[in-house]
Design a protein around this motif. Structure first.
Motif, PDB file in Angstrom:
ATOM      1  N   LEU A 248      89.097 -22.498  67.275  1.00 37.52           N
ATOM      2  CA  LEU A 248      88.821 -23.205  66.031  1.00 37.52           C
ATOM      3  C   LEU A 248      89.867 -22.861  64.981  1.00 37.52           C
ATOM      4  N   CYS A 249      90.444 -23.879  64.377  1.00 36.80           N
ATOM      5  CA  CYS A 249      91.379 -23.635  63.284  1.00 36.80           C
ATOM      6  C   CYS A 249      90.583 -23.274  62.024  1.00 36.80           C
ATOM      7  N   PRO A 250      91.200 -22.594  61.054  1.00 41.43           N
ATOM      8  CA  PRO A 250      90.462 -22.169  59.854  1.00 41.43           C
ATOM      9  C   PRO A 250      89.770 -23.309  59.111  1.00 41.43           C
ATOM     10  N   GLU A 251      90.398 -24.479  59.002  1.00 41.55           N
ATOM     11  CA  GLU A 251      89.751 -25.571  58.276  1.00 41.55           C
ATOM     12  C   GLU A 251      88.488 -26.048  58.992  1.00 41.55           C
ATOM     13  N   HIS A 252      88.540 -26.169  60.306  1.00 46.75           N
ATOM     14  CA  HIS A 252      87.359 -26.608  61.048  1.00 46.75           C
ATOM     15  C   HIS A 252      86.245 -25.566  60.983  1.00 46.75           C
TER      16      HIS A 252
ATOM     17  N   ALA B  32      86.142 -35.903  59.764  1.00 43.63           N
ATOM     18  CA  ALA B  32      84.790 -35.362  59.703  1.00 43.63           C
ATOM     19  C   ALA B  32      84.605 -34.494  58.460  1.00 43.63           C
ATOM     20  N   ARG B  33      83.507 -34.730  57.779  1.00 45.84           N
ATOM     21  CA  ARG B  33      83.177 -33.926  56.597  1.00 45.84           C
ATOM     22  C   ARG B  33      81.982 -33.006  56.848  1.00 45.84           C
ATOM     23  N   THR B  34      81.406 -33.100  58.035  1.00 42.48           N
ATOM     24  CA  THR B  34      80.255 -32.274  58.378  1.00 42.48           C
ATOM     25  C   THR B  34      80.547 -31.491  59.644  1.00 42.48           C
ATOM     26  N   GLY B  35      79.758 -30.419  59.833  1.00 40.02           N
ATOM     27  CA  GLY B  35      79.919 -29.634  61.047  1.00 40.02           C
ATOM     28  C   GLY B  35      79.645 -30.443  62.298  1.00 40.02           C
ATOM     29  N   ILE B  36      78.638 -31.320  62.256  1.00 36.71           N
ATOM     30  CA  ILE B  36      78.309 -32.160  63.409  1.00 36.71           C
ATOM     31  C   ILE B  36      79.494 -33.053  63.765  1.00 36.71           C
ATOM     32  N   GLY B  37      80.166 -33.584  62.748  1.00 36.09           N
ATOM     33  CA  GLY B  37      81.323 -34.428  63.012  1.00 36.09           C
ATOM     34  C   GLY B  37      82.428 -33.686  63.731  1.00 36.09           C
ATOM     35  N   VAL B  38      82.683 -32.452  63.320  1.00 37.83           N
ATOM     36  CA  VAL B  38      83.689 -31.624  63.996  1.00 37.83           C
ATOM     37  C   VAL B  38      83.268 -31.347  65.438  1.00 37.83           C
ATOM     38  N   LEU B  39      81.994 -31.002  65.619  1.00 33.40           N
ATOM     39  CA  LEU B  39      81.517 -30.652  66.957  1.00 33.40           C
ATOM     40  C   LEU B  39      81.540 -31.836  67.906  1.00 33.40           C
ATOM     41  N   LYS B  40      81.283 -33.031  67.405  1.00 22.42           N
ATOM     42  CA  LYS B  40      81.350 -34.208  68.270  1.00 22.42           C
ATOM     43  C   LYS B  40      82.760 -34.396  68.824  1.00 22.42           C
ATOM     44  N   ALA B  41      83.769 -34.189  67.987  1.00 25.60           N
ATOM     45  CA  ALA B  41      85.149 -34.316  68.458  1.00 25.60           C
ATOM     46  C   ALA B  41      85.467 -33.249  69.493  1.00 25.60           C
TER      47      ALA B  41
ATOM     48  N   SER C 252      92.242 -33.133  67.324  1.00 25.85           N
ATOM     49  CA  SER C 252      92.676 -33.527  65.986  1.00 25.85           C
ATOM     50  C   SER C 252      91.526 -34.270  65.314  1.00 25.85           C
ATOM     51  N   GLU C 253      90.877 -33.635  64.356  1.00 28.37           N
ATOM     52  CA  GLU C 253      89.745 -34.262  63.660  1.00 28.37           C
ATOM     53  C   GLU C 253      89.900 -34.036  62.159  1.00 28.37           C
TER      54      GLU C 253
ATOM     55  N   LYS D 226      83.181 -19.986  75.025  1.00 38.05           N
ATOM     56  CA  LYS D 226      83.639 -18.888  74.186  1.00 38.05           C
ATOM     57  C   LYS D 226      84.348 -19.461  72.959  1.00 38.05           C
ATOM     58  N   MET D 227      84.425 -18.677  71.876  1.00 37.50           N
ATOM     59  CA  MET D 227      85.066 -19.152  70.661  1.00 37.50           C
ATOM     60  C   MET D 227      85.926 -18.073  70.025  1.00 37.50           C
ATOM     61  N   VAL D 228      87.091 -18.481  69.525  1.00 37.31           N
ATOM     62  CA  VAL D 228      87.915 -17.629  68.674  1.00 37.31           C
ATOM     63  C   VAL D 228      88.444 -18.498  67.540  1.00 37.31           C
ATOM     64  N   VAL D 229      88.839 -17.858  66.463  1.00 37.79           N
ATOM     65  CA  VAL D 229      89.452 -18.550  65.328  1.00 37.79           C
ATOM     66  C   VAL D 229      90.921 -18.173  65.300  1.00 37.79           C
ATOM     67  N   ALA D 230      91.793 -19.164  65.242  1.00 40.80           N
ATOM     68  CA  ALA D 230      93.234 -18.898  65.207  1.00 40.80           C
ATOM     69  C   ALA D 230      93.940 -20.101  64.595  1.00 40.80           C
ATOM     70  N   GLY D 231      95.172 -19.870  64.188  1.00 41.00           N
ATOM     71  CA  GLY D 231      95.965 -20.955  63.647  1.00 41.00           C
ATOM     72  C   GLY D 231      96.132 -20.879  62.141  1.00 41.00           C
ATOM     73  N   GLY D 232      96.960 -21.777  61.609  1.00 48.70           N
ATOM     74  CA  GLY D 232      97.259 -21.803  60.180  1.00 48.70           C
ATOM     75  C   GLY D 232      96.135 -22.407  59.363  1.00 48.70           C
ATOM     76  N   THR D 233      96.208 -22.160  58.054  1.00 43.45           N
ATOM     77  CA  THR D 233      95.141 -22.600  57.155  1.00 43.45           C
ATOM     78  C   THR D 233      95.282 -24.051  56.731  1.00 43.45           C
ATOM     79  N   ALA D 234      96.390 -24.686  57.064  1.00 40.61           N
ATOM     80  CA  ALA D 234      96.587 -26.101  56.729  1.00 40.61           C
ATOM     81  C   ALA D 234      96.659 -26.916  58.003  1.00 40.61           C
ATOM     82  N   GLY D 235      95.841 -27.967  58.071  1.00 44.50           N
ATOM     83  CA  GLY D 235      95.841 -28.815  59.261  1.00 44.50           C
ATOM     84  C   GLY D 235      94.560 -28.653  60.044  1.00 44.50           C
ATOM     85  N   LYS D 236      93.882 -29.781  60.308  1.00 43.01           N
ATOM     86  CA  LYS D 236      92.595 -29.744  61.019  1.00 43.01           C
ATOM     87  C   LYS D 236      92.814 -30.007  62.505  1.00 43.01           C
ATOM     88  N   PHE D 237      93.470 -29.036  63.129  1.00 40.02           N
ATOM     89  CA  PHE D 237      93.771 -29.105  64.562  1.00 40.02           C
ATOM     90  C   PHE D 237      93.168 -27.884  65.255  1.00 40.02           C
TER      91      PHE D 237
END
Length: 537
Positions: A432-436, A400-409, A396-397, A500-511
């Motif tokens: 990764l959720c769509p917002e992240h 963070a307003r930057t990519g580095i901030g997301v990656l640190k979490a 849950s992040e 590995k990485m995939v994108v999934a989840g709803g467009t609202a919520g930074k989870f």
């Protein structure tokens, strides 16, 4: 099995040459090995035991096999594998019941006084080398390492259930396991008396997964079979650890019980093939005490054609396609593979994914290439991927307003995969959720740069290995060190490809989520991807 330190029970069994063999009350150490002729893990272990027996020569500190199968099948095994150490016939399984190995190969090492010095089951190189060292020293010869770490065989491999624990065991009539036949027996038909509730019958008979299933009537299974232009008795795979034949008909019956629509056969057939792929090692996943459960990831146009969910609530009960496909696989693994909880499936805590664990990638919200394209498929192709997965860990992040901030979490969460101080032998899927992913994309990141950043910035401080915790971590000498945030750390992963990485989840919520692996690589489980074609070919 019998307790360490107790006196080994006396027994006498016939050898293959017809002569009686008796367990001496005392003398030299002895390694008893309980085995089945159709157990792949037994066949994996036997060449190592032959190597040990040859090293010991004619010394009384020797290896003795105890076959739980008929004489003909045992003779065939001995000839195929060129075994020279004594093999005894436990035709009525009396000695197996006496020593009670829960699985084969079952090893019982006796000391000079006939006491049990060590007991183990399954294939384990460390245990084999320990037994070889003890026997070699007792024989007065140089200890030998019979199982080398990188000889092409896995470090460990679970075995098969001991014959004496199987219901209706009959070594004289039990057929040898055939892993290569293309046709299997038809599913049995059961006629229920009037008044018998078919739902309760399925539960009480053990066909279900602790929840009611749809009764697999002849009519329902026929509708399922009509969607797959393959013979009903065609074998799609042999499902470990019991190596039950997954015929098209039996896959269809389990699909009915799970609530699948007939068109799901298009996915189920390649799914069973993928799960039975040796690289995936479903045998180990089914028998481990770890949390692991097979996770399915769906990519390509099939997502929309069959209604797979990839958006909000993607890990929960949001779509029939996700839920029934995952459940059908679990029923196949239980009903054909035989790994029932509390029996062969000995997971300490389990995993909710053992009911159903299936997601689709939200490719429409992914600014990068989806998983299957990354793996070499085209966007127009449909694929399924299986991964030996822990339950998801939430990230849950929202600040963070930057990519580095997301990656640190994400990095902090990734560091806990398997356990905090365990490195190199693990993998992870970052969901990764769509917002992240949009934040990362705006920051100039792509899949490879995200993977590289996480690899170089996910580590465990060296200070965390001081004292008891560090001393108990046997692989520390293999860990690679790096300075992260000014502190000396061990890198979590062997190399970036472990992430590995995939994108999934709803467009609202930074989870987002991190999903850890069971033991990874050739000695554990490897992610496997299969194409989904029109009819599963």
């Amino acid at each position: 099995m019998l307790e360490i330190g107790r006196q080994a029970p006396y027994f006498s069994l016939p050898a293959l040459d017809g002569s009686p063999w008796q367990l001496a009350a005392a003398g030299m150490p002895l390694l008893l090995v309980f085995l089945e002729t159709d157990c792949p893990t037994c066949r994996l272990a036997l060449p190592y035991l032959q190597k040990l027996s040859s090293h010991l020569g004619g010394h009384p500190a020797r290896v003795v096999g105890i076959s739980q199968d008929a004489e003909a099948a045992t003779r065939e095994l001995v000839a195929q594998m060129s075994l020279e150490f004594p093999i005894l016939l436990d035709l009525d399984l009396a000695v197996s019941r006496l020593y009670d190995p829960v699985a084969v190969p079952g090893f019982v090492l006796l000391d000079r006084e006939g006491r049990i010095d060590l007991a183990d089951i399954g294939f384990d190189k460390a245990a084999l080398n320990a037994m070889a060292a003890r026997l070699s020293r007792a024989a007065g010869v140089e200890p030998i390492e019979i199982a080398r770490a990188y000889d092409g065989a896995p470090q460990t491999k679970p075995g098969c259930a001991s014959r004496h624990l199987e219901s209706e065991s009959d070594p004289e009539s039990a057929p040898a396991l055939d892993l290569y036949s293309t046709r299997g027996p038809r599913a049995s038909r059961v006629a229920l008396d009037e008044g018998v509730d078919p739902y309760e019958y399925c539960l009480e008979s053990g066909f279900a997964d602790a929840l009611p299933v749809v009764p697999p009537t002849i009519e329902r299974v026929a509708r399922m079979l009509a969607a797959a232009p393959l013979a009903a008795d065609e074998v799609v795979g042999s499902v470990p650890p019991n190596y039950g034949k997954a015929t098209v008909e039996k896959i269809a019956a389990n699909a009915v019980m799970a609530g699948c629509l007939p068109e799901m056969m298009r996915v189920l057939i390649p799914l069973v093939r993928a799960v039975c792929d040796e690289r995936f090692n479903i045998h180990g996943i089914q028998a481990t005490t770890h949390f692991a459960a097979p996770m399915i990831i769906i990519n390509g146009p099939i997502r929309h054609e069959l209604g797979f969910a990839s958006g909000g609530n993607v890990f929960s009960n949001v779509a029939r396609a996700n839920s029934t496909l995952g459940r059908a696989l679990q029923l196949i693994l239980t009903n054909l593979g035989g790994a029932r909880p509390g029996e062969i499936d000995m997971s300490t805590l389990g995993n909710p994914g053992k009911f159903s664990y299936c997601i689709a990638e939200n490719e429409e919200e992914n600014p990068w290439e989806p998983l299957h394209v990354e793996l070499g498929f085209t966007p127009a192709q449909s694929t399924l991927t299986v991964f030996a997965a822990e339950p998801p860990r939430g990230v849950s992040e929202h600040n963070a307003r930057t990519g580095i901030g997301v990656l640190k979490a994400i990095s902090r969460c990734v560091s806990t995969v398997w356990s905090y101080r365990m490195c190199i032998g693990v993998e992870a899927i970052v969901v990764l959720c769509p917002e992240h992913v949009k934040t990362l994309d705006r920051g100039g990141f792509n899949k490879q740069s995200v993977r590289d950043w996480l690899f170089h910035n996910t580590g465990i401080p060296v200070r965390e290995y001081a004292g008891d915790a560090g001393e108990g971590t046997q692989y520390v000498k293999l860990y690679r060190q790096a300075v992260i945030d000014g502190e000396e750390c061990y890198l979590k992963f062997q190399d970036p490809s472990a992430i590995k990485m995939v994108v999934a989840g709803g467009t609202a919520g930074k989870f987002s989520a991190v999903i850890g692996s069971w033991a990874s690589g050739p000695r554990g489980s490897q992610m496997v991807t299969y194409p989904i074609l029109d009819f599963g070919f």
